[in-house]
Design a protein around this motif. Structure first.
Motif, PDB file in Angstrom:
ATOM      1  N   VAL A   1       0.833  -1.205   0.000  1.00 11.34           N
ATOM      2  CA  VAL A   1       0.000   0.000   0.000  1.00 11.34           C
ATOM      3  C   VAL A   1       0.868   1.255   0.000  1.00 11.34           C
ATOM      4  O   VAL A   1       0.662   2.171  -0.808  1.00 11.34           O
ATOM      5  CB  VAL A   1      -0.991  -0.007   1.189  1.00 11.34           C
ATOM      6  N   ALA A   2       1.861   1.312   0.881  1.00 11.96           N
ATOM      7  CA  ALA A   2       2.725   2.499   0.953  1.00 11.96           C
ATOM      8  C   ALA A   2       3.481   2.689  -0.358  1.00 11.96           C
ATOM      9  O   ALA A   2       3.546   3.813  -0.892  1.00 11.96           O
ATOM     10  CB  ALA A   2       3.708   2.364   2.118  1.00 11.96           C
ATOM     11  N   GLY A   3       4.032   1.615  -0.894  1.00 10.38           N
ATOM     12  CA  GLY A   3       4.759   1.722  -2.163  1.00 10.38           C
ATOM     13  C   GLY A   3       3.865   2.149  -3.309  1.00 10.38           C
ATOM     14  O   GLY A   3       4.259   2.958  -4.161  1.00 10.38           O
TER      15      GLY A   3
ATOM     16  N   ALA B   1       2.244   5.971  -7.281  1.00 13.75           N
ATOM     17  CA  ALA B   1       1.145   6.636  -7.993  1.00 13.75           C
ATOM     18  C   ALA B   1       1.215   8.155  -7.862  1.00 13.75           C
ATOM     19  O   ALA B   1       1.048   8.882  -8.858  1.00 13.75           O
ATOM     20  CB  ALA B   1      -0.197   6.125  -7.476  1.00 13.75           C
ATOM     21  N   THR B   2       1.473   8.661  -6.649  1.00 13.87           N
ATOM     22  CA  THR B   2       1.512  10.118  -6.482  1.00 13.87           C
ATOM     23  C   THR B   2       2.785  10.704  -7.091  1.00 13.87           C
ATOM     24  O   THR B   2       2.773  11.853  -7.537  1.00 13.87           O
ATOM     25  CB  THR B   2       1.400  10.527  -5.007  1.00 13.87           C
ATOM     26  N   GLY B   3       3.858   9.911  -7.132  1.00 11.91           N
ATOM     27  CA  GLY B   3       5.082  10.388  -7.787  1.00 11.91           C
ATOM     28  C   GLY B   3       4.881  10.576  -9.273  1.00 11.91           C
ATOM     29  O   GLY B   3       5.287  11.592  -9.849  1.00 11.91           O
ATOM     30  N   ILE B   4       4.215   9.604  -9.903  1.00 15.88           N
ATOM     31  CA  ILE B   4       3.948   9.701 -11.345  1.00 15.88           C
ATOM     32  C   ILE B   4       2.910  10.784 -11.617  1.00 15.88           C
ATOM     33  O   ILE B   4       3.091  11.618 -12.505  1.00 15.88           O
ATOM     34  CB  ILE B   4       3.488   8.333 -11.898  1.00 15.88           C
ATOM     35  N   ALA B   5       1.813  10.778 -10.827  1.00 15.69           N
ATOM     36  CA  ALA B   5       0.762  11.775 -11.031  1.00 15.69           C
ATOM     37  C   ALA B   5       1.267  13.182 -10.723  1.00 15.69           C
ATOM     38  O   ALA B   5       0.779  14.163 -11.293  1.00 15.69           O
ATOM     39  CB  ALA B   5      -0.451  11.451 -10.167  1.00 15.69           C
TER      40      ALA B   5
ATOM     41  N   HIS C   1       3.023  15.022  -5.358  1.00 14.26           N
ATOM     42  CA  HIS C   1       4.120  14.184  -4.855  1.00 14.26           C
ATOM     43  C   HIS C   1       4.285  14.295  -3.339  1.00 14.26           C
ATOM     44  O   HIS C   1       4.867  13.435  -2.700  1.00 14.26           O
ATOM     45  CB  HIS C   1       5.435  14.560  -5.548  1.00 14.26           C
ATOM     46  N   LEU C   2       3.732  15.368  -2.754  1.00 16.58           N
ATOM     47  CA  LEU C   2       3.834  15.540  -1.300  1.00 16.58           C
ATOM     48  C   LEU C   2       3.058  14.472  -0.529  1.00 16.58           C
ATOM     49  O   LEU C   2       3.363  14.206   0.636  1.00 16.58           O
ATOM     50  CB  LEU C   2       3.367  16.939  -0.898  1.00 16.58           C
ATOM     51  N   VAL C   3       2.079  13.838  -1.174  1.00 19.01           N
ATOM     52  CA  VAL C   3       1.363  12.737  -0.533  1.00 19.01           C
ATOM     53  C   VAL C   3       2.355  11.614  -0.232  1.00 19.01           C
ATOM     54  O   VAL C   3       2.350  11.023   0.844  1.00 19.01           O
ATOM     55  CB  VAL C   3       0.199  12.236  -1.412  1.00 19.01           C
ATOM     56  N   GLY C   4       3.246  11.327  -1.194  1.00 24.85           N
ATOM     57  CA  GLY C   4       4.284  10.317  -0.984  1.00 24.85           C
ATOM     58  C   GLY C   4       5.221  10.708   0.146  1.00 24.85           C
ATOM     59  O   GLY C   4       5.667   9.849   0.921  1.00 24.85           O
ATOM     60  N   THR C   5       5.515  11.981   0.257  1.00 27.82           N
ATOM     61  CA  THR C   5       6.360  12.468   1.347  1.00 27.82           C
ATOM     62  C   THR C   5       5.672  12.235   2.691  1.00 27.82           C
ATOM     63  O   THR C   5       6.309  11.817   3.665  1.00 27.82           O
ATOM     64  CB  THR C   5       6.664  13.968   1.155  1.00 27.82           C
ATOM     65  N   PHE C   6       4.369  12.473   2.739  1.00 25.78           N
ATOM     66  CA  PHE C   6       3.591  12.238   3.954  1.00 25.78           C
ATOM     67  C   PHE C   6       3.632  10.755   4.341  1.00 25.78           C
ATOM     68  O   PHE C   6       3.817  10.411   5.510  1.00 25.78           O
ATOM     69  CB  PHE C   6       2.145  12.716   3.745  1.00 25.78           C
ATOM     70  N   VAL C   7       3.467   9.868   3.352  1.00 28.98           N
ATOM     71  CA  VAL C   7       3.521   8.427   3.607  1.00 28.98           C
ATOM     72  C   VAL C   7       4.903   8.037   4.131  1.00 28.98           C
ATOM     73  O   VAL C   7       5.042   7.272   5.081  1.00 28.98           O
ATOM     74  CB  VAL C   7       3.150   7.615   2.348  1.00 28.98           C
ATOM     75  N   GLY C   8       5.947   8.595   3.528  1.00 35.80           N
ATOM     76  CA  GLY C   8       7.308   8.332   4.001  1.00 35.80           C
ATOM     77  C   GLY C   8       7.499   8.777   5.441  1.00 35.80           C
ATOM     78  O   GLY C   8       8.121   8.073   6.243  1.00 35.80           O
ATOM     79  N   GLY C   9       6.964   9.932   5.777  1.00 35.17           N
ATOM     80  CA  GLY C   9       7.033  10.419   7.161  1.00 35.17           C
ATOM     81  C   GLY C   9       6.301   9.482   8.113  1.00 35.17           C
ATOM     82  O   GLY C   9       6.766   9.226   9.227  1.00 35.17           O
ATOM     83  N   GLY C  10       5.171   8.969   7.661  1.00 36.81           N
ATOM     84  CA  GLY C  10       4.416   8.014   8.478  1.00 36.81           C
ATOM     85  C   GLY C  10       5.199   6.738   8.721  1.00 36.81           C
ATOM     86  O   GLY C  10       5.174   6.173   9.821  1.00 36.81           O
TER      87      GLY C  10
END
Length: 196
Positions: A128-130, A135-139, A147-156
């Motif tokens: 799920v995290a990957g 998806a947000t990196g490509i979008a 892409h900040l959504v991916g940053t948020f997931v990484g922080g989580g």
């Protein structure tokens, strides 16, 4: 010299130590705190499935039925350590955690009972995290700031590692895929009482 088989950390038990206790017939109660679906995939023979959320909610009631030594088990030890803390707060003194969990038990060549294959929670979290990051990196190429959504997931994920808790894992554990057969506190207590 003492014949105590406890390791240097008295609340931890290695797979070989637990294997010897079980082989000698001195086996403690084995409480597996993984989801019912994970438990159904593979578990140590004779263990009881008490999912972590159920254990936390009914720890006082469980403590009344666990008067001998108890070994807590999960995939790698993290959830079992949380269960140890919850049961210790309820006054249960004879708690130990299987060091490295089912993963270490299996790696040590100890036997498991197998059922229907099922992805464990850690693997689901990675998927799920990957997927979110990908998806947000490509979008994010087409939608600025996504892409900040991916940053948020990484922080989580960093927070999960530091605190040894995982919000995404807790949410995924509530999905029907992970719940498996419904486990109730009444069923758990009845099975604990039924042990000779």
């Amino acid at each position: 010299m003492s014949t105590d088989t406890r390791s240097a950390s008295p609340t931890r038990l290695t797979p070989s130590e637990l294997g010897r206790l079980l082989a000698d017939g001195r086996g403690p109660r084995l409480i597996d705190v993984r989801t019912p679906a994970e438990f159904k995939t593979s578990h140590i023979a004779g263990s009881y499935n008490v999912p972590l959320n159920l254990l936390r909610e009914h720890r006082a009631e469980l403590a009344n039925h666990l008067d001998e030594e108890v070994v807590l088990i999960c995939r790698s030890g993290g959830r079992a350590a949380m269960a140890e803390e919850a049961l210790a707060e309820a006054g249960l003194p004879n708690l130990r955690v299987l060091e490295g969990g089912i993963t270490a038990w299996d790696s040590a060549g100890q036997s498991l009972e197998y059922g229907e294959p099922h992805w464990d929670l850690e693997r689901q979290v990675r998927l799920v995290a990957g997927s979110i990051v990908l998806a947000t990196g490509i979008a994010g190429i087409f939608v600025p700031g996504l892409h900040l959504v991916g940053t948020f997931v990484g922080g989580g994920l960093v927070f999960a590692a530091i605190t040894n808790t995982c919000g995404m894992g807790m949410m995924l554990s509530k999905l029907p895929y992970n719940r498996g057969p419904r486990t109730s506190i009444q069923d758990v207590v009845a099975s604990l009482k039924g042990r000779s």
